[in-house]
Design a protein around this motif. Sequence first.
Motif, PDB file in Angstrom:
ATOM      1  N   ALA A 143       0.829  -1.186   0.103  1.00  0.00           N
ATOM      2  CA  ALA A 143      -0.187   0.063  -0.189  1.00  0.00           C
ATOM      3  C   ALA A 143       0.717   1.274   0.151  1.00  0.00           C
ATOM      4  CB  ALA A 143      -0.837  -0.063   1.266  1.00  0.00           C
ATOM      5  N   GLY A 144       0.652   2.177  -1.146  1.00  0.00           N
ATOM      6  CA  GLY A 144       1.478   3.334  -0.929  1.00  0.00           C
ATOM      7  C   GLY A 144       2.698   3.204  -1.527  1.00  0.00           C
ATOM      8  N   ASN A 166      -9.281   1.796  -6.743  1.00  0.00           N
ATOM      9  CA  ASN A 166      -8.938   3.157  -6.211  1.00  0.00           C
ATOM     10  C   ASN A 166      -9.744   3.623  -5.045  1.00  0.00           C
ATOM     11  OD1 ASN A 166      -6.786   3.583  -8.094  1.00  0.00           O
ATOM     12  ND2 ASN A 166      -7.780   4.632  -9.625  1.00  0.00           N
ATOM     13  N   GLU A 167     -11.102   3.413  -5.180  1.00  0.00           N
ATOM     14  CA  GLU A 167     -11.908   3.610  -4.114  1.00  0.00           C
ATOM     15  C   GLU A 167     -11.682   3.042  -2.868  1.00  0.00           C
ATOM     16  OE1 GLU A 167     -16.571   3.999  -3.039  1.00  0.00           O
ATOM     17  OE2 GLU A 167     -16.123   3.723  -4.940  1.00  0.00           O
ATOM     18  N   GLN A 168     -11.343   1.662  -3.146  1.00  0.00           N
ATOM     19  CA  GLN A 168     -10.988   0.499  -1.944  1.00  0.00           C
ATOM     20  C   GLN A 168      -9.730   0.768  -1.263  1.00  0.00           C
ATOM     21  OE1 GLN A 168     -11.213  -3.279  -3.024  1.00  0.00           O
ATOM     22  NE2 GLN A 168     -10.913  -4.154  -1.192  1.00  0.00           N
ATOM     23  N   PHE A 169      -8.697   1.372  -2.025  1.00  0.00           N
ATOM     24  CA  PHE A 169      -7.496   1.200  -1.480  1.00  0.00           C
ATOM     25  C   PHE A 169      -6.523   2.618  -1.413  1.00  0.00           C
ATOM     26  CE2 PHE A 169      -7.958  -3.008  -3.110  1.00  0.00           C
ATOM     27  CZ  PHE A 169      -7.429  -3.829  -1.921  1.00  0.00           C
ATOM     28  N   GLY A 170      -7.122   3.899  -2.266  1.00  0.00           N
ATOM     29  CA  GLY A 170      -6.550   4.996  -2.488  1.00  0.00           C
ATOM     30  C   GLY A 170      -6.556   5.794  -1.291  1.00  0.00           C
ATOM     31  N   THR A 171      -5.367   6.626  -0.972  1.00  0.00           N
ATOM     32  CA  THR A 171      -5.398   7.433   0.100  1.00  0.00           C
ATOM     33  C   THR A 171      -5.172   8.941  -0.867  1.00  0.00           C
ATOM     34  OG1 THR A 171      -2.857   7.289  -0.082  1.00  0.00           O
ATOM     35  CG2 THR A 171      -4.462   5.988   1.431  1.00  0.00           C
ATOM     36  N   VAL A 172      -5.151   9.969   0.111  1.00  0.00           N
ATOM     37  CA  VAL A 172      -4.693  11.515  -0.411  1.00  0.00           C
ATOM     38  C   VAL A 172      -3.597  11.334  -1.287  1.00  0.00           C
ATOM     39  CG1 VAL A 172      -4.445  13.701   0.220  1.00  0.00           C
ATOM     40  CG2 VAL A 172      -6.161  12.426   1.370  1.00  0.00           C
ATOM     41  N   GLY A 173      -2.510  10.878  -1.011  1.00  0.00           N
ATOM     42  CA  GLY A 173      -1.501  10.992  -1.569  1.00  0.00           C
ATOM     43  C   GLY A 173      -0.947   9.670  -2.406  1.00  0.00           C
ATOM     44  N   TRP A 174      -2.016   8.878  -2.794  1.00  0.00           N
ATOM     45  CA  TRP A 174      -1.570   7.573  -3.581  1.00  0.00           C
ATOM     46  C   TRP A 174      -2.908   7.124  -4.257  1.00  0.00           C
ATOM     47  CZ3 TRP A 174      -2.668   2.152  -1.595  1.00  0.00           C
ATOM     48  CH2 TRP A 174      -2.195   0.999  -2.543  1.00  0.00           C
ATOM     49  N   THR A 175      -2.679   7.125  -5.662  1.00  0.00           N
ATOM     50  CA  THR A 175      -3.658   6.316  -6.531  1.00  0.00           C
ATOM     51  C   THR A 175      -3.290   5.059  -7.031  1.00  0.00           C
ATOM     52  OG1 THR A 175      -4.282   8.753  -7.210  1.00  0.00           O
ATOM     53  CG2 THR A 175      -5.185   6.967  -8.497  1.00  0.00           C
TER      54      THR A 175
END
Length: 483
Positions: A320-321, A354-363
């Motif tokens: 992740a990330g 992207n909705e399940q795993f994404g964060t503010v700084g990571w697509t």
Amino acid sequence: MAVTADSARILVASNRGPVSYALLPDGELEAKRGGGGLVSGLSAIGADASTLWVCAALGDGDREAARRAGTGTLETEDTGGQRVRMLDIPADTHAAAYNGIANSVLWFVHHMLYQTPVEPAFGPEFREEWAAYEAYNRAFAQALAAEAGEGAAVLVQDYHLALVPGMLRVLRPDLRIAHFTHTPWAPPDYFRLLPDDIAAQLLTGLLGADRLGFLTRRWAGAFADCAQAVLGAERAGASELAYDGRRTAVGVYGLGADAEFLRERAHRTDVDDRLVALREQIGEPDRKTIVRVDRTELSKNIVRGLLAYRQLLLDHPEWAGRVVHIAFAYPSRQDLAVYREYTASVQALADEINEQFGTVGWTPVVLHVEDDFARSLAAYRLADVALVNPIRDGMNLVAKEVPVVSDAGVALVLSREAGAYEELGEDALPVNPYDVSATARALHDALMMPPSERAERSKRLAAAATALPPQRWFLDQLEALGG
């Protein structure tokens, strides 16, 4: 057929030619020259007056250009100096032959894509489309017969024109005829989904050639098996088939990547610009990248590739990330509903990940659907891992191009059902394209591969990928035909 002083000595026939036209509002025609292995291959013999490329008009601009040329050839300033005759086949005939038969039947058979509980169902509509396919092939055969010099070499391309060799043999028995199939070939049990008379007609049409070419031994063997099972053809030695009093040689020519062109093109300014933009989308400079570049063709298996990436993130949350999946899925055959639906499912799944795993700084998934060759080359250059997982593929040039262009070396996760696997499998990480969990494990192994091993494998992959570049690929077939 009258043979004249300007009759061609070498002829190439294909559905798509080396040039296409757009009809501008003022009535002028704008020409755009194409690329690809066949265009590069034909350039090996130069812009010779005794060479002719016969192709079909595919759109309104092409048809207008063909009409203005009459029965002659296009303006050579539009074609890069090559003599090209573009056939103005009626639009409805071309549509039925191309979409109705070539892309919706033959492609599905050879790539084994049918959902057999519900399809195919060959009824009256199929027979009407098949008549158009016959008419389309006949138009090519007649044009080739009219243009060819005595004893000329004719190289017919792909599943769109499978009937041409047999038709042309009747019209011009003096010609040396070759046909090359760029797709896989189905095994007999699957090929015999086709109506018996159609299966026999396809095989008989191809066996009208002096030589048949395939991308791998596997596809060549499958064709020979079908010819034996359906027609009763006999194997005459290791590389010939005997049928109806004739012998047809069967050869294997594994079309390779054009290393010189790719490496030069991959370092132009526009590619450098796309590289900067992609790195901005990736974010952190130490993030790993998994790259795929495909058309949204059903056989390319993009959805299972995305499912495998999602499984990787579930099985290994430590990524992740730290990894981004760059997925280029360029729309293909959008005039067919099943392809539009598939394209939509690719987009929807990428959004879900992207909705399940994404964060503010990571697509997690960077998806592009607008075709951009320069951006594809930029992705090739920065890829840590290339994912090529087709259900079935005649060759797959992406698998060959990425190692050639890669800046630091790439780990190739490759479906064993891609034709390229025959040449690249030893240095790739092989996967069963249906096994999402195993593909996720292979992605993890590829990401964990030490840089030194990745670079060494990539070097060997690039060498194998360029062993038979397009020009040599074309000349080998021409020479085998006695050209």
